[in-house]
Design a protein around this motif. Structure first.
Motif, short mmCIF file in Angstrom:
data_model
loop_
_atom_site.label_atom_id
_atom_site.label_comp_id
_atom_site.label_asym_id
_atom_site.label_seq_id
_atom_site.Cartn_x
_atom_site.Cartn_y
_atom_site.Cartn_z
N PRO A 58 23.83 3.56 -2.46
CA PRO A 58 22.82 2.89 -1.62
C PRO A 58 21.58 2.39 -2.34
N HIS A 59 21.53 2.45 -3.66
CA HIS A 59 20.26 2.23 -4.35
C HIS A 59 20.09 0.83 -4.92
N GLY A 60 20.90 -0.11 -4.46
CA GLY A 60 20.73 -1.49 -4.91
C GLY A 60 22.05 -2.20 -5.06
N TRP A 61 21.99 -3.53 -4.98
CA TRP A 61 23.19 -4.34 -5.18
C TRP A 61 22.82 -5.54 -6.05
N GLY A 62 23.85 -6.10 -6.71
CA GLY A 62 23.63 -7.27 -7.55
C GLY A 62 24.86 -8.14 -7.58
N LEU A 63 24.64 -9.43 -7.88
CA LEU A 63 25.73 -10.40 -7.92
C LEU A 63 25.39 -11.46 -8.96
N ALA A 64 26.30 -11.70 -9.88
CA ALA A 64 26.17 -12.77 -10.87
C ALA A 64 27.32 -13.74 -10.67
N VAL A 65 26.99 -15.02 -10.48
CA VAL A 65 28.00 -16.04 -10.20
C VAL A 65 27.82 -17.20 -11.16
N LYS A 66 28.88 -17.53 -11.89
CA LYS A 66 28.84 -18.70 -12.76
C LYS A 66 28.88 -19.95 -11.88
N ASN A 67 27.89 -20.80 -12.07
CA ASN A 67 27.79 -22.04 -11.31
C ASN A 67 27.90 -23.20 -12.30
N TYR A 68 29.14 -23.51 -12.67
CA TYR A 68 29.43 -24.52 -13.68
C TYR A 68 28.79 -24.13 -15.00
N ASP A 69 27.64 -24.71 -15.39
CA ASP A 69 27.08 -24.43 -16.71
C ASP A 69 26.00 -23.35 -16.71
N ASP A 70 25.75 -22.74 -15.58
CA ASP A 70 24.69 -21.73 -15.50
C ASP A 70 25.22 -20.49 -14.77
N ILE A 71 24.47 -19.40 -14.85
CA ILE A 71 24.83 -18.16 -14.17
C ILE A 71 23.67 -17.78 -13.25
N ASN A 72 23.96 -17.65 -11.98
CA ASN A 72 22.95 -17.29 -11.00
C ASN A 72 23.04 -15.79 -10.70
N ILE A 73 21.93 -15.09 -10.81
CA ILE A 73 21.91 -13.63 -10.58
C ILE A 73 21.01 -13.34 -9.38
N GLU A 74 21.57 -12.59 -8.43
CA GLU A 74 20.83 -12.18 -7.24
C GLU A 74 20.96 -10.67 -7.09
N LYS A 75 19.88 -10.00 -6.67
CA LYS A 75 19.94 -8.56 -6.49
C LYS A 75 18.79 -8.09 -5.62
N GLU A 76 19.00 -6.92 -5.01
CA GLU A 76 17.97 -6.30 -4.18
C GLU A 76 18.04 -4.79 -4.37
N PRO A 77 16.91 -4.08 -4.27
CA PRO A 77 16.88 -2.64 -4.54
C PRO A 77 17.11 -1.78 -3.30
N PHE A 78 18.09 -2.17 -2.47
CA PHE A 78 18.45 -1.31 -1.35
C PHE A 78 19.91 -1.52 -1.01
N LYS A 79 20.40 -0.74 -0.07
CA LYS A 79 21.83 -0.69 0.24
C LYS A 79 22.38 -2.06 0.62
N ALA A 80 23.50 -2.42 0.02
CA ALA A 80 24.09 -3.74 0.26
C ALA A 80 24.40 -3.97 1.73
N SER A 81 24.88 -2.96 2.41
CA SER A 81 25.24 -3.12 3.82
C SER A 81 24.02 -3.34 4.71
N ASP A 82 22.81 -3.07 4.20
CA ASP A 82 21.58 -3.29 4.96
C ASP A 82 20.95 -4.65 4.65
N SER A 83 21.54 -5.40 3.75
CA SER A 83 20.95 -6.66 3.32
C SER A 83 21.42 -7.81 4.21
N ARG A 84 20.51 -8.38 4.98
CA ARG A 84 20.85 -9.55 5.79
C ARG A 84 21.15 -10.74 4.89
N TYR A 85 20.39 -10.84 3.78
CA TYR A 85 20.62 -11.95 2.86
C TYR A 85 22.05 -11.91 2.31
#
Length: 257
Positions: A30-57
Motif C-alpha cells: 500500500p505504500h505507493g505505485w509507479g508506472l513507466a511507459v515508453k512513448n515512442y522516443d521517450d519514457i513517461n514515468i508516473e507515480k504516487e505515494p499511496f495505495k494504487a487501488s485508492d488512486s483515482r488518477y
C-alpha cells in the motif's frame, strides 16, 4: 516487499487488463505505485505515494488504456525509506552519453558498501535508488575509460558484474530499461515469473491473468529486445534466502516508517 512488472515487445500492445490485475495486489503493497511507459522516443514515468487501488488518477489512466512496446510497473511495500513520492519506483537517471536508465526493484540491500556514498546524493532514502545511481556511475566510468559511448555488449558486461557482486547476501529482483534493452534478474526462488508469446515477454513477481507463467531463470542476468531474449549473464549462484536475522532487520526498519 514490493511487486514488479515488466513488458517488452516488438509491437505496441494495450496492457490495460494485465496492469489492472497487477495493481489489484496493492492491498498488500500500500505504500505507493509507479508506472513507466515508453512513448515512442521517450519514457513517461508516473507515480504516487499511496495505495494504487485508492488512486483515482490511476483508475482513469488504466481505463484509457496503456499501449506501448515497453512498460514497467511497481507497487511498494516500504522497508527502507519513508512513504513519500521520492521513494516510489520507477527511478530514472541519464548517463553521460544521454541514455536514460529506468529501474524497479523488489528486495533489500543488507550489505554492499559501494552504495553508501549515494546516501547523501540521492533524492529519496531507498536502497533501490542507490542501486540505479551506482549503475549509472559504473557505466560512466567504463565509458570515460574507453573515451566513447558503450556498446550494448559492454553495457551488459557492466550490469552483469554489478549483479554478481551485489547479489551476495542481498535480495536483488530487478527490471531495468536503458532505452534499447530490458534487463531482468532474480536471486530468490519463485519470486519472479515470465510469460512468453511470439513477439513479447511479460515479467512479474506473481503470475497475472489466465496465462501459464514459468519461473524466471535464477541467479543470472538476462536482457531482452523486441520481446526476444538477447543475452544471458553469469550464473553466479548467490541465492538469497530469508533468515531470522534479516527479517528482524526489516521489521525494525518498517516499524520506523
Amino acid at each position: 516487499m514490493c511487486e514488479i512488472f515488466g513488458f517488452n515487445s516488438s509491437s505496441r500492445t494495450d496492457l490495460k487488463e494485465i496492469l489492472q490485475d497487477f495493481y489489484s495486489h496493492s492491498n498488500k503493497h500500500p505504500h505507493g505505485w509507479g508506472l513507466a511507459v515508453k512513448n515512442y522516443d521517450d519514457i513517461n514515468i508516473e507515480k504516487e505515494p499511496f495505495k494504487a487501488s485508492d488512486s483515482r488518477y490511476l483508475k482513469y489512466r488504466l481505463f484509457a488504456g496503456v499501449k506501448s512496446d515497453m512498460v514497467m510497473a511497481h507497487i511498494r511495500f516500504g522497508t527502507i525509506g519513508n512513504i513519500d513520492y521520492v521513494n516510489c519506483h520507477p527511478y530514472s537517471k541519464r548517463d553521460d552519453s544521454g541514455r536514460k536508465w529506468v529501474l524497479i526493484h523488489n528486495g533489500t540491500i543488507f550489505n554492499f558498501d559501494k552504495l553508501s556514498k549515494y546516501i547523501h546524493k540521492q533524492s529519496g532514502e531507498t536502497d533501490s535508488e542507490r542501486i540505479l545511481l551506482y549503475i549509472v556511475d559504473e557505466i560512466n566510468k567504463k565509458s570515460e575509460m574507453l573515451c566513447r559511448e558503450l556498446t550494448s555488449e559492454e553495457r551488459f558486461e557492466v550490469l552483469d558484474k554489478i549483479v554478481c557482486e551485489m547479489s551476495v547476501d542481498n535480495k536483488l529482483n530487478l527490471i531495468i530499461w536503458d532505452e534499447e534493452y530490458m534487463y531482468s534478474h532474480t536471486n530468490q526462488k519463485n519470486t519472479l515469473h515470465y510469460f512468453k508469446t511470439d513477439d513479447s515477454i511479460y515479467i512479474s513477481t506473481k503470475p497475472l491473468g489466465l496465462a501459464e507463467w514459468d519461473n524466471m531463470p535464477f541467479t543470472q542476468l538476462l536482457s531482452f529486445r523486441n520481446g526476444k531474449l538477447v543475452s544471458k549473464g553469469t550464473v553466479h549462484k548467490n541465492e538469497y534466502i530469508d533468515s531470522e536475522e534479516k527479517m528482524r532487520f526489516l521489521y525494525q526498519i518498517f516499524s520506523n516508517l
